[in-house]
Each structure stands twice: as C-alpha cells, then as structure tokens.
Design a protein around this motif. Structure first.
Motif, PDB file in Angstrom:
ATOM      1  N   TYR A   1       0.851   4.004  -2.750  1.00 35.82           N
ATOM      2  CA  TYR A   1       0.614   5.594  -2.428  1.00 35.82           C
ATOM      3  C   TYR A   1       1.770   6.350  -2.853  1.00 35.82           C
ATOM      4  N   LYS A   2       2.885   6.127  -2.668  1.00 34.97           N
ATOM      5  CA  LYS A   2       4.074   6.713  -3.093  1.00 34.97           C
ATOM      6  C   LYS A   2       3.719   7.011  -4.880  1.00 34.97           C
TER       7      LYS A   2
ATOM      8  N   LYS B   1       2.333  13.277   2.760  1.00 30.31           N
ATOM      9  CA  LYS B   1       3.622  13.103   3.362  1.00 30.31           C
ATOM     10  C   LYS B   1       4.014  13.911   4.408  1.00 30.31           C
TER      11      LYS B   1
ATOM     12  N   GLU C   1      -8.826   7.644  -4.461  1.00 28.58           N
ATOM     13  CA  GLU C   1      -9.177   8.682  -3.375  1.00 28.58           C
ATOM     14  C   GLU C   1      -9.698   8.127  -2.191  1.00 28.58           C
TER      15      GLU C   1
ATOM     16  N   PHE D   1      -4.557  12.245   2.436  1.00 28.26           N
ATOM     17  CA  PHE D   1      -3.336  12.208   3.310  1.00 28.26           C
ATOM     18  C   PHE D   1      -2.113  12.820   2.487  1.00 28.26           C
TER      19      PHE D   1
ATOM     20  N   LEU E   1      -3.199   4.924  -5.668  1.00 25.18           N
ATOM     21  CA  LEU E   1      -4.446   4.405  -4.851  1.00 25.18           C
ATOM     22  C   LEU E   1      -5.489   5.224  -5.303  1.00 25.18           C
TER      23      LEU E   1
ATOM     24  N   LEU F   1       0.936  -1.158   0.095  1.00 21.31           N
ATOM     25  CA  LEU F   1       0.106   0.068   0.144  1.00 21.31           C
ATOM     26  C   LEU F   1       0.899   1.198  -0.125  1.00 21.31           C
ATOM     27  N   ILE F   2       1.876   1.210   0.840  1.00 23.46           N
ATOM     28  CA  ILE F   2       2.915   2.365   0.913  1.00 23.46           C
ATOM     29  C   ILE F   2       3.569   2.842  -0.600  1.00 23.46           C
TER      30      ILE F   2
ATOM     31  N   LYS G   1       0.996   7.136  -6.066  1.00 26.45           N
ATOM     32  CA  LYS G   1      -0.176   7.768  -6.495  1.00 26.45           C
ATOM     33  C   LYS G   1      -1.072   7.092  -7.249  1.00 26.45           C
TER      34      LYS G   1
ATOM     35  N   VAL H   1      -7.276   7.088   0.579  1.00 20.83           N
ATOM     36  CA  VAL H   1      -6.308   8.163   0.812  1.00 20.83           C
ATOM     37  C   VAL H   1      -7.065   9.366   1.361  1.00 20.83           C
TER      38      VAL H   1
END
Length: 829
Positions: free
Chosen positions: A781-782, A807, A788, A805, A786, A777-778, A784, A791
């Motif tokens: 997420y990094k 950083k 909305e 969310f 995922l 997931l991380i 972009k 997040v």
C-alpha cells in the motif's frame, strides 16, 4: 538353406495346428534343430548358421503350431538358446542376438500362463530333478540339448569352438569382464533345464511344468552366492533373495538390471512379499542416504529413480505407511523415506544436481497422489468446519482380540485394542492404526532402554500402560520374541535371571518345536538370543527348553529318550560338541566314536542308539550352530533371510492394499515438514524457471491438502515462508523503487501471486499467518502497488459513493490507533 526352408514353412503357416500329425511334425522339427550338427569351417560362417538356428527356434515357439510342443521340447529349445548366450568364445554380436531372441521367447511363455495347465506334464512332481538330468546326459549316447559341429565331439554340450588363436583368447578375456559366470558349458551343467528320458516323452502340449522349470533355472543363474547351486528353490522367495543380493554387485549393469527387476517384481507381487518389500525399501533408503565414497553417485541416482517410480503409484505411499509404519515391530519406512528425500534436497552444493531434483520430484509425487482426491474450496465458498471434512464410514469388521498378544494393541475395554488379522481383510480403521502408531513410539523408547538395562524397559512399558501391573509373562515374552531390535545378549541375560523364571517359560513356549528334531529345534532356539556364559544360567535355560521340547514330541521324536533328564544331557552335549567341532581355539576335534563313548549310560542308565547319535554328530559337523553375536558375512545374510522367512508365516506378514484416501491426513502430517523445507530450499536456490514453477506447485499442493484437512499449523507455516520469499518484509527498499524491484525479480512476483492466491482460496483456516499477510499489504500500500479495488471503501459523502484510503493526517498522528482513514474531497477541505 535347409534351416531357412524350415523357417519359411513355419512363417508362411504351412503347418496346420488342427491337423492330427502337426504335433509329431513340430516335435521332429524342434528335435532336429536343437540337435543339429554341421561341418565347421570358420568362426564367421559358423556363427551365421548359429544365428539362423536361434532365429528358427524363436519362430518355432512363436508359431501357432508351436503351441503343440511338449514340455521336453520347450526345455531343450530354451536350453539351446541359453548355451549360445553363455558361450563366451562366440562373438558379442551373436550372443546379443541370442539374448534378444531368448528374452522374446521367455516373454512368450510367461504371457500365456493363464492358458496353461498342470496336466500337460502330469504335474510338477513329474519334472526331472537335476540329478536325473545329469544322469540322462551322461548315460545317453546321443548329444543332449546342444548344437554342435562335426569337429566338436570332445566338447559335447557346447557351441562351436572358435579356432584357438591368440586373438580369440584375448577376445574371450575382454568379453568376459564384469559378467556373471554361467555354469561351465564344457562339462555336464550343474544347473540346467531338465530333460526327460525318451520313454517318458509325450506329445501333449506344454504347460506349467516347463515354465516352472524355466523359472527355476533363471533363479539359479542369478544366485550370486552359489552360481552352481543345483537345488535352487522354485519359489518367489529365492528370486527376491537373489535379486536383492545382486544389488551389492560391483557391476553397474548388473545392479541396474537387478533394480529394474526388483521394481517390477514388487509392483506386481507386493501383496505376497510384504517383508521382502520392507527389506528392499530399506536397501534403497541406505543407498540414497549413503555418504560412503565407495557408493557411486550413479547408483544413488538410480535408486532415487526407483523410489520416484514407486511414489507415482497411486496409494503406494499409503500402503507402505499402513503396512510398515503402523506395525509394531517393523521399520518406519514412509517416515524414513521422507526424511531421506528431504535431506537429499538440502545438499551442500549451491547448484542443483539430479539428486536434488529427483528427491524433490519424489516428494512432489507423494503430495500429488494425496491431492488427487481433494478438491479445494475457495475462501468465499467455504463451509463451516463441521461440514468441510468428509464423513467417516466404517466398512471394516468389528475389532476382536487376536491369538497373539503382540498384535495391534491400542485402546479398548481392557486398555488395549487388538485387531485380528484375517486373510483377505482390509486394513483396520484409522483410529486403530493411530493407536498402533502411538504404541509403537512407546515400544521404540522401550527398545532403546532394554538394550541398556532390561528391567528399566519393562518398568517403562508398565508405566505407559502397555504392560499390566505386575507385567504378564506372556506380554514380556512376546516383546522379547517378536522385537527384532533387541540385543541378543540382553535377551539371554534377562531370561536367564532366576527372578524371571515365569518369563523364561513363556518365552520358550513361543517356539514351535513339534515334529522338529532336537538338533534343529536347539539351533532355532539358540539363534534367537545370546546364551550366557555362566554354567548355572545355561543349565536353567536348557532345562526349560528341553522340557518344552519333550512335551511337544512325547508321541513322536521323544520316544527315543527315557526321561527329561536324558533330553537335557543330550542338549548340553550338543552345545559342547558344537564348540569342539567348530571353535578355532580347540586344537583336537572330537571323533564320532569319542562322542558316542561320552554318551554312555546317559539315557536313563542306558545307551542311545548309535545311529541316532551318528545323525546328531553329522548334523552338527555339517552345519555349525551360530550364535547371533557371531553372525558375519554370508552367515549373517543367511540368518537374516531365515528370520525373514520365519516372520513371513506370522499374521503381521499379511499385506493390506489401500484404495481410498482415508489415511492421507496422517501421511500428510508426517510428510509436510520435510516436504515444505525441501520445496523452500529448492525454490530459494533454483534459477531455472521450470524448477521454480515446480516448487511453486509444491507450495500449492501442500496448501490445498492442509486446507482440506484444516491443518492450520501447516497453512500458517506455508504463508509465513512465502512472505519471506516476497522480500517485502526483509528488503529495506524505499516505496518509490519497490515496483522496479518486484518487476525484475521473477521469484518475488511468483511468491506474491501464490501468497495472495492461497489466502483468497483458503483464508478460512489462516491464523498466525494473518499478521505477515497484513504486513505485506501495508508495504504494498505504501508503495502504491495495490489495485484500487483493495483501497476503496464506501463513502456516502463522495459523489461516486466510494473513496480511497489515505494515510493519517499530521494532526491525527498523535491519536492512538489511527493509522489511515477514508478521505473524500469534502472531508479534506
């Protein structure tokens, strides 16, 4: 034209089955066709006539009036077709046509078994024996059961002979290659359908006797050990043995047909053939796992296809698990099969072969049959653990002690659970089978120890609580007698030890010798172990055995002996006679008179009757007493089958049918490791989308079953494996190019999809896999990637009530534990 006219009479239904004379008419028609004689002109025209005759015979049996045929007429009719099929001098076209019609006729007979009775021929005892058949054929002046031409008197009983040309001889040689040689048709057949003398012929409709006679003949034909055996058993055991023997035939066509017949036989009658099914499945496992270059790949593929068909049968996997893996002294068929299938999916070649795919398909089928009764529950609707498993209902009879101490021991009042095996009863409860499996593991270790040092095995069983302390002689004797994995020489050394005299007595007592003569009893006894070479040990063992035999036969066969010493002396002399008559090291054999002379005054000071000693001498001369270590070739095969038939009388030979999913959890715990490994391997190297999709389906099925039974270890393993296939944790891709990398890789997209789908549906049992899930997931997420919805969080300061969310800020990088925070426009100002 005459034959065609007869066929039209039958085809158009001009013979009324209800008319009083119909039975006599159809008998006359059948007799005329099966004994037809015509002037032969040339091979082509003769075969046209024979083809028409076969067609008419098929029509007679299939017509409504054909049900009025007698048993004798049906046998003659079938034998006429068999003769044409087996005559290699005829053209292949005619023989193939006759085979197709013969197959249809056999199916006609067996399809109406439920309507047949024994009374039609007066019972099975009225069927002519083969000896009577030969006498009937040789003594009669008429031609029996054949179709001939006018010029064929010298070869009665055969089909028309083709002109003796060189081309015909070459054709015969070519058509005879790789065929099972049938009984010779130019001489009185040694294995033919029985005929009945004219005085015994009856117009009663045919019944079970003719079908039984047909089955006897078919079994005798496939007997590859003795193709002219006239005493083939009319039993299903003989059919199983002959078919299993044909699996070793050089001809692939014969192997294929034998395998097909075995599959049909065991699917339809496995309830009566438990030990034979075990042997057949072990043969398949050996074929699949064989690395011998002499075993062609096409045979392995055919064996795999047969296993695949078995795996598609509902609850078949559970049945072989309950009947074999949960039996103390039987093979772990299900466990070995899953290991072999998994191993075949891990072959060295980088490209997938049919062996890979069929192995995966078989494992997939096993999981499908398990999953069919399980409805997965989504994570959001999951119930507490105590309510997720179906309640156990014990519908079985109470557990009681069995007469045999070797059967089904587990936990109980005295430290063991013993299940009584009752005919028609279902399998024992799951708890009992689990106890048997645990005991079986101990027994396997004890077997290995015994084959190295017997005393250490007994000590191990006492230490594990399987045997009492000190060990009961009956328990040890049961272990020695029932365990087929023990070395015969080690058994002989152990029971021959003077310190184990109680165990020797108990071991000898397990042999049933009542009503069996001394020679056969001694033969059966000595086949169970290797007799030591020391004379004192031989005397000790024989003395115990002869006392047991005389005690069981005092009122019958034992009357010829004056005392127990006479039995012992004769038994010892039988062993010596066996060596003298059959050992290659003995140059001069012993005659009957010499043997009788050597036995003078050994029966309590008197002589044995000469006719009694003659029977003993002839029995040993005719059939050698083979020690187990000397078994090779056909002798070994005969001993193995003889042991199987003996065990089929034991309580453990009862077959338990399974109709529920009660045992699926144990099956899954045993099969999930090989299955997941095979599915992962195929998914990794497969390029075809259909194969990849099937592998994904395998992951999904395993996950659903693991979730149903709440096996967290399996589910964690699946999630970790899928995380590796996503490449999110292994590929050092920059976040900017992550979307492109995922987009061009179909496997990665499928892995991510199934990973999060399984986590959503069954996340309540996920434990160690959460770390890998969050790491994925991380990464997403990094990059972009995922949505909305994943997040966003509630934010009371945001005008819309939700914010994304973000950083961590540079000034918060030093704050431990702050990796990301919620940020609204007001918060960042």
């Amino acid at each position: 034209m005459a034959i065609s006219s007869v066929e039209k009479f039958l085809t158009y239904g001009m013979l009324d089955p209800t008319h009083p004379n119909s039975a006599a008419i159809i008998e006359a028609v059948s007799d005329a066709i099966t004994h037809a004689r015509f002037v032969g002109t040339n091979q082509t025209s003769d075969e046209v006539v024979l083809m028409k005759i076969v067609e008419v015979l098929h029509t007679i049996l299939g017509a409504p009036v054909g049900r009025l045929l007698s048993n004798e007429s049906v046998c003659e009719l079938m034998q006429s077709c068999f003769r044409i099929c087996f005559e290699m001098r005829l053209s292949e076209l005619l023989r193939c046509f006759a085979e197709s019609k013969l197959l249809s006729m056999v199916q006609m007979l067996f399809s109406c078994l439920h309507t047949l009775s024994e009374e039609a021929w007066g019972g099975a005892d009225d069927v002519c024996s083969v000896d009577q058949t030969l006498h009937c054929e040789e003594g009669s002046g008429e031609e029996q059961n054949h179709v001939t031409t006018e010029g064929d008197d010298e070869n009665k009983g055969t089909a028309p002979e083709a002109p003796p040309t060189e081309e015909g001889e070459e054709e015969t040689k070519q058509t005879g290659e790789e065929e099972l040689d049938p009984p010779p048709l130019d001489a009185p057949p040694t294995s033919s359908l029985s005929c009945v003398p004219e005085k015994h012929r009856s117009v009663a409709p045919y019944g079970l006797p003719c079908v039984r006679e047909l089955l006897r003949f078919l079994i005798s034909i496939i007997n590859s050990r003795d193709r002219h055996n006239s005493e083939a058993l009319v039993t299903i055991d003989g059919l199983c043995r002959n078919l299993c023997t044909l699996l070793q035939h050089d001809s692939f066509a014969v192997f294929s047909r034998a395998l097909k017949n075995c599959y049909i036989l065991f699917i339809c009658a496995r309830q009566h053939l438990k030990l034979q099914l075990e042997m057949f499945l072990n043969i398949l496992i050996d074929l699949i796992s064989s690395e011998n270059l002499k075993c062609p790949m096409d045979r392995r593929e055919l064996a795999l296809e047969c296993v695949l068909q078995f795996c598609h049968v509902q609850h078949f996997a559970a049945e072989i698990f309950v009947n074999f893996d949960c039996q103390l002294y039987m093979s772990n068929v299900f466990e070995n099969l899953t290991k072999v299938l998994s191993k075949n999916a891990f072959q060295v070649p980088s490209s997938l072969t049919p062996v890979h795919l069929m192995s995966l398909e078989a494992l997939y089928a096993v999981m499908t049959t398990m999953k069919s009764g399980h409805t997965p529950t989504p994570f959001s609707e999951a119930q507490p653990t105590s309510q997720s498993l179906p309640p156990y209902q014990d519908d079985h009879a109470p557990i009681v002690h069995a007469s045999s101490p070797s059967l089904y021991k587990g936990e109980g009042p005295d430290g063991h659970v013993v299940v009584e095996v009752r005919e028609g009863a279902g399998p024992p409860p799951l708890k009992v089978l689990q106890a048997i499996c645990q005991r079986k593991k101990v027994m396997l270790v004890a077997t290995e120890l015994f084959n190295k040092k017997a005393s250490s095995a007994v000590e191990h069983l006492v230490k594990q609580g399987v045997f009492t302390s000190p060990p009961d002689p009956e328990e040890v004797a049961s272990f020695l007698h029932d365990n087929q994995g023990l070395h015969k020489a080690m058994i002989g050394d152990y029971i021959g030890d003077r310190r184990n005299i109680d165990i020797l007595n108990a071991y000898v007592g397990r042999f049933t010798v009542s009503g069996v003569d001394l020679v056969e009893s001694l033969r059966h006894f000595l086949e169970a172990f290797r007799l030591p070479s020391e004379s004192p040990i031989i005397s000790r063992i024989l003395e115990t055995f002869t006392e047991h035999w005389l005690k069981c036969n005092e009122a019958g066969l034992g009357k010829v002996f004056a005392n127990k010493d006479a039995v012992f002396v004769l038994a010892y002399s039988i062993i010596m006679l066996n060596v003298v008559l059959h050992s290659t090291k003995v140059k001069e054999s012993m005659t009957l008179q010499e043997y009788i002379h050597n036995q003078r005054k050994t029966n309590g000071g008197t002589d044995f009757p000469p006719e009694f000693l003659t029977e003993v001498y002839n029995a040993i001369k005719k059939e050698e007493i083979i020690m187990p270590e000397e078994h090779t070739g056909a002798v070994k095969e005969n001993y193995r089958w003889k042991t199987l038939l003996t065990r089929s009388q034991w309580p453990e030979a009862q077959y338990w049918e399974v109709a529920t999913s009660e045992y699926d959890q144990d099956l899954f715990l045993m099969a999930w490791g090989p299955t997941v490994a095979a599915v992962s391997y195929v998914f990794d190297i497969a390029e075809d989308k259909n194969i990849v999709q099937k592998a994904i389906g395998g992951f999904s099925k395993c996950a659903s079953i693991a979730a149903h039974y709440e096996v967290t270890e399996v589910f964690d393993n699946l999630v970790i494996s899928l995380c590796k296939f996503t490449t999110l944790l292994t590929t050092p891709e920059p976040p900017s190019s992550m979307a492109f990398t995922i987009g061009i890789n179909h496997k990665v997209r499928l892995s991510i999809l199934i990973l999060f789908s399984l986590a959503h549906r069954h996340g309540n049992i996920l434990r160690e896999g959460w770390k890998n899930m969050l790491d994925c997931l991380i990464v997403l997420y990094k990059a972009k990637l995922l949505p909305e919805s994943m997040v966003e969080v509630e934010d009371v300061l945001h005008p819309g009530g939700r914010s994304l969310f973000q950083k961590e800020l540079p000034e918060m990088a030093e704050s431990p534990g702050h990796h990301m925070r919620c940020c609204s426009p007001q918060a960042t100002t």
